[in-house]
Design a protein around this motif. Structure first.
Motif, mmCIF file in Angstrom:
data_model
loop_
_atom_site.group_PDB
_atom_site.id
_atom_site.type_symbol
_atom_site.label_atom_id
_atom_site.label_comp_id
_atom_site.label_asym_id
_atom_site.label_seq_id
_atom_site.Cartn_x
_atom_site.Cartn_y
_atom_site.Cartn_z
ATOM 1 N N MET A 97 -6.736 8.566 -10.802
ATOM 2 C CA MET A 97 -5.358 8.935 -10.267
ATOM 3 C C MET A 97 -4.363 8.492 -11.137
ATOM 4 O O MET A 97 -3.136 9.087 -11.058
ATOM 5 C CB MET A 97 -5.345 8.254 -8.754
ATOM 6 N N ASP B 15 -6.584 2.360 4.658
ATOM 7 C CA ASP B 15 -5.799 1.737 5.564
ATOM 8 C C ASP B 15 -4.684 2.653 5.953
ATOM 9 O O ASP B 15 -3.454 2.386 5.441
ATOM 10 C CB ASP B 15 -5.440 0.310 5.717
ATOM 11 N N ASP C 259 1.064 -1.195 -0.010
ATOM 12 C CA ASP C 259 -0.174 0.083 -0.050
ATOM 13 C C ASP C 259 0.718 1.220 -0.142
ATOM 14 O O ASP C 259 0.439 2.449 -0.627
ATOM 15 C CB ASP C 259 -1.093 -0.036 1.351
ATOM 16 N N TYR C 260 1.919 1.200 0.870
ATOM 17 C CA TYR C 260 2.711 2.448 0.655
ATOM 18 C C TYR C 260 3.430 2.692 -0.380
ATOM 19 O O TYR C 260 3.795 3.897 -0.830
ATOM 20 C CB TYR C 260 3.555 2.424 2.049
ATOM 21 N N VAL C 261 3.772 1.688 -1.307
ATOM 22 C CA VAL C 261 4.183 2.268 -2.762
ATOM 23 C C VAL C 261 3.234 2.762 -3.557
ATOM 24 O O VAL C 261 3.465 3.756 -4.180
ATOM 25 C CB VAL C 261 5.036 0.830 -3.128
ATOM 26 N N ARG C 262 1.958 2.327 -3.355
ATOM 27 C CA ARG C 262 0.920 2.785 -4.114
ATOM 28 C C ARG C 262 0.729 4.240 -3.593
ATOM 29 O O ARG C 262 0.533 5.111 -4.675
ATOM 30 C CB ARG C 262 -0.386 2.039 -3.740
ATOM 31 N N THR C 263 0.835 4.582 -2.308
ATOM 32 C CA THR C 263 0.463 5.995 -1.750
ATOM 33 C C THR C 263 1.887 6.771 -2.650
ATOM 34 O O THR C 263 1.536 7.861 -3.054
ATOM 35 C CB THR C 263 0.806 5.929 -0.443
ATOM 36 N N MET D 99 -2.743 11.082 6.574
ATOM 37 C CA MET D 99 -2.860 11.054 5.183
ATOM 38 C C MET D 99 -3.714 12.193 4.675
ATOM 39 O O MET D 99 -3.370 12.526 3.525
ATOM 40 C CB MET D 99 -3.893 9.641 5.225
ATOM 41 N N ILE E 43 3.276 6.405 -5.328
ATOM 42 C CA ILE E 43 3.138 6.617 -6.823
ATOM 43 C C ILE E 43 1.902 7.595 -6.884
ATOM 44 O O ILE E 43 2.121 8.724 -7.649
ATOM 45 C CB ILE E 43 2.752 5.462 -7.333
ATOM 46 N N ALA E 44 0.755 7.640 -5.823
ATOM 47 C CA ALA E 44 -0.077 8.552 -5.722
ATOM 48 C C ALA E 44 0.375 10.116 -5.503
ATOM 49 O O ALA E 44 -0.433 10.973 -5.779
ATOM 50 C CB ALA E 44 -1.324 8.203 -4.955
ATOM 51 N N LYS E 45 1.429 10.058 -4.760
ATOM 52 C CA LYS E 45 1.843 11.358 -4.512
ATOM 53 C C LYS E 45 2.652 12.036 -5.832
ATOM 54 O O LYS E 45 3.051 13.122 -5.432
ATOM 55 C CB LYS E 45 2.777 11.317 -3.259
ATOM 56 N N GLY E 46 2.750 11.260 -6.746
ATOM 57 C CA GLY E 46 3.337 11.836 -7.994
ATOM 58 C C GLY E 46 4.929 11.881 -7.779
ATOM 59 O O GLY E 46 5.411 12.664 -8.565
ATOM 60 N N LEU E 47 5.437 11.063 -7.122
ATOM 61 C CA LEU E 47 6.945 10.973 -6.915
ATOM 62 C C LEU E 47 7.347 10.466 -8.290
ATOM 63 O O LEU E 47 6.732 9.301 -8.852
ATOM 64 C CB LEU E 47 7.295 10.178 -5.809
ATOM 65 N N LEU F 209 6.501 15.683 -0.565
ATOM 66 C CA LEU F 209 5.725 16.295 -1.804
ATOM 67 C C LEU F 209 6.063 17.846 -1.834
ATOM 68 O O LEU F 209 6.223 18.217 -3.267
ATOM 69 C CB LEU F 209 4.279 16.541 -1.311
ATOM 70 N N ILE G 115 5.361 13.805 4.734
ATOM 71 C CA ILE G 115 4.637 14.778 4.289
ATOM 72 C C ILE G 115 5.406 15.767 3.236
ATOM 73 O O ILE G 115 5.086 16.192 2.310
ATOM 74 C CB ILE G 115 4.019 15.441 5.168
ATOM 75 N N ILE H 141 -3.059 5.215 -10.966
ATOM 76 C CA ILE H 141 -2.231 4.395 -10.008
ATOM 77 C C ILE H 141 -2.693 2.874 -10.449
ATOM 78 O O ILE H 141 -2.491 2.201 -9.649
ATOM 79 C CB ILE H 141 -2.313 4.824 -8.736
ATOM 80 N N MET I 187 -1.170 14.896 3.925
ATOM 81 C CA MET I 187 -0.373 14.772 2.807
ATOM 82 C C MET I 187 -1.381 14.938 1.616
ATOM 83 O O MET I 187 -0.766 15.551 0.518
ATOM 84 C CB MET I 187 0.078 13.028 2.922
ATOM 85 N N ARG J 64 -0.491 14.268 -10.370
ATOM 86 C CA ARG J 64 -0.715 13.330 -9.120
ATOM 87 C C ARG J 64 0.093 14.084 -8.010
ATOM 88 O O ARG J 64 0.980 14.484 -7.915
ATOM 89 C CB ARG J 64 0.002 11.989 -9.360
ATOM 90 N N GLY J 65 -0.858 14.106 -6.903
ATOM 91 C CA GLY J 65 -0.270 14.656 -5.634
ATOM 92 C C GLY J 65 -0.416 16.138 -5.753
ATOM 93 O O GLY J 65 -0.668 16.494 -4.414
ATOM 94 N N PHE K 148 -6.245 6.951 1.377
ATOM 95 C CA PHE K 148 -6.601 5.554 1.241
ATOM 96 C C PHE K 148 -7.162 5.067 2.405
ATOM 97 O O PHE K 148 -7.079 5.833 3.497
ATOM 98 C CB PHE K 148 -5.104 4.669 0.898
ATOM 99 N N MET L 24 -4.990 11.635 -3.283
ATOM 100 C CA MET L 24 -5.961 10.328 -2.790
ATOM 101 C C MET L 24 -5.608 9.898 -1.151
ATOM 102 O O MET L 24 -4.475 10.143 -0.921
ATOM 103 C CB MET L 24 -5.665 9.058 -3.716
ATOM 104 N N SER M 175 -0.837 2.058 4.341
ATOM 105 C CA SER M 175 -0.544 3.260 3.490
ATOM 106 C C SER M 175 0.605 4.281 3.551
ATOM 107 O O SER M 175 1.075 4.954 2.656
ATOM 108 C CB SER M 175 -1.768 3.843 2.995
ATOM 109 N N LEU M 176 1.045 4.268 4.772
ATOM 110 C CA LEU M 176 2.249 5.137 5.049
ATOM 111 C C LEU M 176 3.478 4.378 5.141
ATOM 112 O O LEU M 176 3.153 3.005 5.532
ATOM 113 C CB LEU M 176 1.793 5.750 6.443
#
Lengths: 307, 328
Positions: free
Chosen positions: B54, B98, A204-208, B164, A210-214, B116, B113, B56, B167, B88-89, B96, B94, B102-103
Motif C-alpha cells: 500500500m 479495527d 489508526d485513522y491517520v493511517r487510514t 470501511m 494515508i491509505a486513502k491516498g489523501l 475519496l 467516504i 503506508i 470506503m 492509493r485509495g 483495516f 485497504m 481506523s475511522l
C-alpha cells in the motif's frame, strides 16, 4: 444541549455567590475599608464613626453584602474614593484589557499551534529539540523579567516601540505587551500541541487517511489537526479568563491602564469598591468562558454530547 | 500478467535496539478476481508486507531493503510519492482490522467516504456525500440517507466495518487488501461481513489479499493460501490442497490447533514455543526450535521454497515426509 446549558447556568449561581462573598469578606472584614480614605495618616475616630455609618459599615456583614449585590445587579458598582464611579473605571479599563487579551490569544493560536505542529511532526529532530528548549526557557523566566528586558531592548535601546503604551492603547502599541503576556501560555500551547500531534500521528485513522491516498497536507489539517486540537482549545479557552485578570504585571510594566492596572491601584490604595467590583466582573468572565469552552468541546468532538 | 506480483520483498525496521527483519524475501502473486489468504501468527510479517504494498509503511523506522512490487506491470517502489499517492485509495485500497480506531472519530462517515471522490475525482463535497449514500446502500447499511451524517461511534461494530468496506470500494479499485477484517467482530457478524466482501469482490472482479489468522474464514473464501513465518513464506498452495494435506510442519501445526467438535474434552493442540525474535532469527530454518521434525540440517541450512506441485511450494527440508505423514 439546551438542558445542559441551563443546568450549567444554574451551577454558576453558587460559584458566583461563593467567589464574590469571599472577596467581599477579604476586603471588608480582614481589611479596613475606611483606612484608605484618610491617606497615610490614621483616621480621626469621630470621622471614622461618621463615615462608617454613612457607608453602612456599622451594619452586619451579611447585610452589607446583600446591599452591595443588590446594587451590582442594578448596575451600580459604587464609587471609588476619588469620586469616580467604578463603572466608569470599568468602561475605560475593560476595552483596553480585552484588546490586550486578543493580541495575546492570537499569539498563542498562531505561533503556539504552528510551532507545536512543526515540532510534533518532527519529533527528535534538531528543530524539535531547539523549540522544546526555548519553551522551557520561556516557562522558567518570570513574566516581569521578559517584560522588562523587552521593554529595555525594543523600547529604550533600539527605539522600535514606545516603552509606555498611551492611554488609548491601540492594537499597534499592544503587540509587544501582548507577546509578553502570552509568552508562558504560548510555550505551554506549543508543548501541548506537540505532544498531542505526536501522539495522534501514529493513530489508526491517520493511517487510514494515508491509505486513502489523501495529500499529506489534507491528512495533517483535516484528520490529524482536528483531533489533536481538542485539548489545546480547552487550554486556550481557559486561558482567556486567566489573561484578563492576570495581566497585572504586564500592564504595570508597559503602563497600560487596563483591568490589571486598576486592580493593582485599587489594592495598593485599599480602594474597596474598585477591587470588589472588578473581581466580581472577572468572576463572571471566568464562568462564561468556562461554559463556552465546554460547549466548544462538544462541537469539536462529536463523541461528547451533553444531555 | 498478474495484477500484483511481489518479488523478493525485504522490509526492515531500524530501532535503537537493532535491526528487526520483518519481511525476508516474500514472493506472491494475485490475479484479478482472485483471493489470496495470507496466514501467520502476529509478527510473521503479513501485515508489514501489506503495508509495503500500500505504501503506508512508517518510514523510518521501516525501510524497504529490497525487492519489487509490480502492480499492473509497473514497479510501485520506483514511483514518486505523488504518483504513488494517486494509486492509493483509487486503484488499490485497504480495509483495516479495527474499524472504530481506523475511522476518524470527529468526521461524519459521509464526509470520510465522500472525501475519496473529492480528492481523487475532483467532485464537490455535496456530490461526494451523495456518492457516500450510494455506497452505504451498496454495503447494505439500513437508512443510509439518514445515517450518512452520523459519526463512527454511533454505529455498531459490524456497520462500522461495512463503512470501511464502502470506503475501500468507493473508487472501484482493482486490488483490495483486507487486514484481519473480521477479527474485531462477533462471530455471526463476521460471516455477514465476509460474505459481503466476497460478493462485492466477485461483482467488481477485484483481486483480494486477505490477511488473517482465522483458518475458518480462509477455507470459505480464499483461492490460494500463503503461510508466513518470521517474514518468509513457508508454504503456498491452493486452498483445498493445504487443508487436505499440509506440506510444512508449521502449517500442520496451525491446522491441528483449530478446535474441533469431534475432539471435545480433549486438550487443544498448540504449537510449542514462541515466534522468533525478529532481531535475532534462528539460523537455518526459522521454525526449527519449535518444529517436531527438526534435524541437524534444519539448524544450519535455510530450506529453499521447493516445488511440491506446479501450483504448490513448501520451504521445508522434509516436505515430502510431512506431506506423506499428513496424507496417511
Amino acid at each position: 444541549m439546551g438542558r445542559y446549558v441551563i443546568r450549567r447556568l444554574l451551577q454558576m449561581i453558587p460559584v458566583f455567590i461563593g467567589a464574590t462573598l469571599l472577596i467581599f469578606l477579604m476586603v471588608n472584614v480582614m481589611g479596613d475599608p475606611i483606612a484608605g480614605l484618610c491617606g497615610d495618616r490614621a483616621c480621626d475616630p469621630a470621622t471614622e464613626a461618621q463615615l462608617k455609618s454613612e457607608f453602612g459599615l456599622d451594619k452586619p456583614v451579611w447585610q452589607q453584602y446583600l446591599t452591595y449585590m443588590g446594587n451590582v445587579f442594578t448596575g451600580d458598582f459604587g464609587t471609588a474614593f476619588n469620586g469616580q464611579k467604578v463603572t466608569e473605571l470599568m468602561s475605560t479599563a475593560f476595552p483596553v484589557t480585552i484588546r490586550l487579551t486578543i493580541v495575546a490569544i492570537l499569539f498563542e493560536i498562531v505561533v503556539g499551534i504552528s510551532l507545536g505542529v512543526i515540532t510534533g511532526l518532527r519529533r527528535g529532530r534538531p528543530i524539535d529539540t531547539t523549540v522544546l528548549l526555548l519553551t522551557l526557557v520561556v516557562i522558567s523566566i518570570p513574566t516581569f523579567v521578559t517584560g522588562l528586558v523587552l521593554q529595555l531592548l525594543l523600547g529604550v535601546e533600539w527605539g522600535w516601540i514606545n516603552p509606555a503604551v498611551s492611554t488609548e492603547a491601540p492594537f499597534s502599541e499592544l503587540i509587544v505587551p501582548g507577546l509578553v503576556l502570552a509568552s508562558v501560555s504560548l510555550a505551554y500551547v506549543t508543548r501541548l500541541t506537540r505532544t498531542s500531534i505526536a501522539e495522534n500521528r501514529r493513530a489508526d485513522y491517520v493511517r487510514t487517511a494515508i491509505a486513502k491516498g489523501l495529500p499529506r497536507r489534507r491528512v495533517i489539517t483535516r484528520h490529524l489537526l482536528r483531533n489533536s486540537l481538542i485539548p489545546v482549545v480547552t487550554f486556550i479557552g481557559a486561558d482567556v479568563g486567566a489573561l484578563m485578570g492576570g495581566a497585572i504585571v504586564t500592564e504595570r510594566i508597559f503602563n497600560i491602564h487596563g483591568v490589571g492596572y486598576q486592580l493593582y491601584q485599587g489594592i495598593l490604595r485599599q480602594n474597596t469598591q474598585t477591587v470588589v467590583g472588578f473581581v466580581t466582573i472577572l468572576v463572571l468572565v471566568f464562568l462564561a468562558v468556562n461554559l463556552i469552552v465546554d460547549l466548544l468541546y462538544a462541537v469539536l468532538d462529536p463523541r461528547i454530547r451533553y444531555a | 500478467m498478474p495484477l500484483l506480483e511481489v518479488r523478493d520483498l525485504h522490509v526492515e525496521f531500524r530501532t535503537r535496539e537493532g535491526v528487526a527483519k520483518a519481511v525476508n524475501g516474500v514472493n506472491y502473486t494475485v490475479d484479478e478476481g482472485e483471493t489470496l489468504a495470507v496466514l501467520g501468527e502476529s509478527g510473521s510479517g503479513k501485515s508489514v508486507t501489506a503495508q509495503a504494498i500500500m505504501g503506508i509503511l512508517d518510514v523510518p523506522p521501516g525501510k524497504i531493503a529490497g525487492g519489487e512490487i509490480l502492480f499492473k506491470g509497473r514497479d510501485l517502489l520506483k514511483l514518486k510519492e505523488e504518483e504513488r499517492r494517486k494509486v492509493r485509495g483509487a486503484e488499490m485500497a485497504m480495509i483495516f482490522q479495527d474499524a472504530l480506531s481506523s475511522l476518524n472519530p470527529v468526521l461524519s462517515v459521509g464526509e470520510q467516504i465522500g472525501e475519496l471522490f473529492v480528492v481523487h475525482k475532483g467532485m464537490s463535497r455535496k456530490d461526494g456525500k451523495a456518492k457516500a449514500v450510494e455506497l452505504m446502500d451498496r454495503v447494505r447499511i439500513p437508512a443510509a440517507k439518514e445515517r450518512v451524517g452520523q459519526y463512527p461511534h454511533q454505529f455498531s461494530g459490524g456497520m462500522r466495518q461495512r463503512i470501511m468496506i464502502a470506503m475501500a470500494l468507493a473508487l472501484e479499485p482493482n486490488l483490495i487488501i483486507a487486514d484481519e477484517p473480521t477479527t474485531a467482530l462477533d462471530v455471526t457478524v463476521q460471516a455477514q461481513v465476509m460474505d459481503l466482501l466476497a460478493e462485492l469482490q466477485r461483482e467488481l472482479n477485484m483481486g483480494l489479499i486477505l490477511i488473517t489468522h482465522d483458518l475458518g474464514v480462509v477455507a470459505d473464501v480464499a483461492d490460494k493460501i500463503a503461510v508466513m513465518y518470521a517474514g518468509r513464506i513457508v508454504e503456498q498452495a491452493p486452498v483445498h490442497e493445504i487443508y487436505k494435506a499440509p506440506a510444512h510442519p508449521y502449517t500442520k501445526g496451525l491446522l491441528e490447533s483449530i478446535p474441533r467438535l469431534d475432539q471435545k474434552g480433549q486438550e487443544l493442540f498448540a504449537i510449542k514455543g514462541l515466534p522468533p525474535n525478529l532481531m535475532n532469527i534462528p539460523p537455518g530454518c526459522a521454525f526449527n526450535p519449535r518444529c517436531p521434525m527438526a534435524q541437524d540440517v534444519c539448524r544450519t541450512d535455510v530450506p529453499p521454497l521447493a516445488e511440491v506441485s506446479p501450483t504448490r511450494r513448501s520451504a521445508c527440508h522434509f516436505w515430502k515426509e510431512t506431506l506423506d505423514a499428513s496424507t496417511r
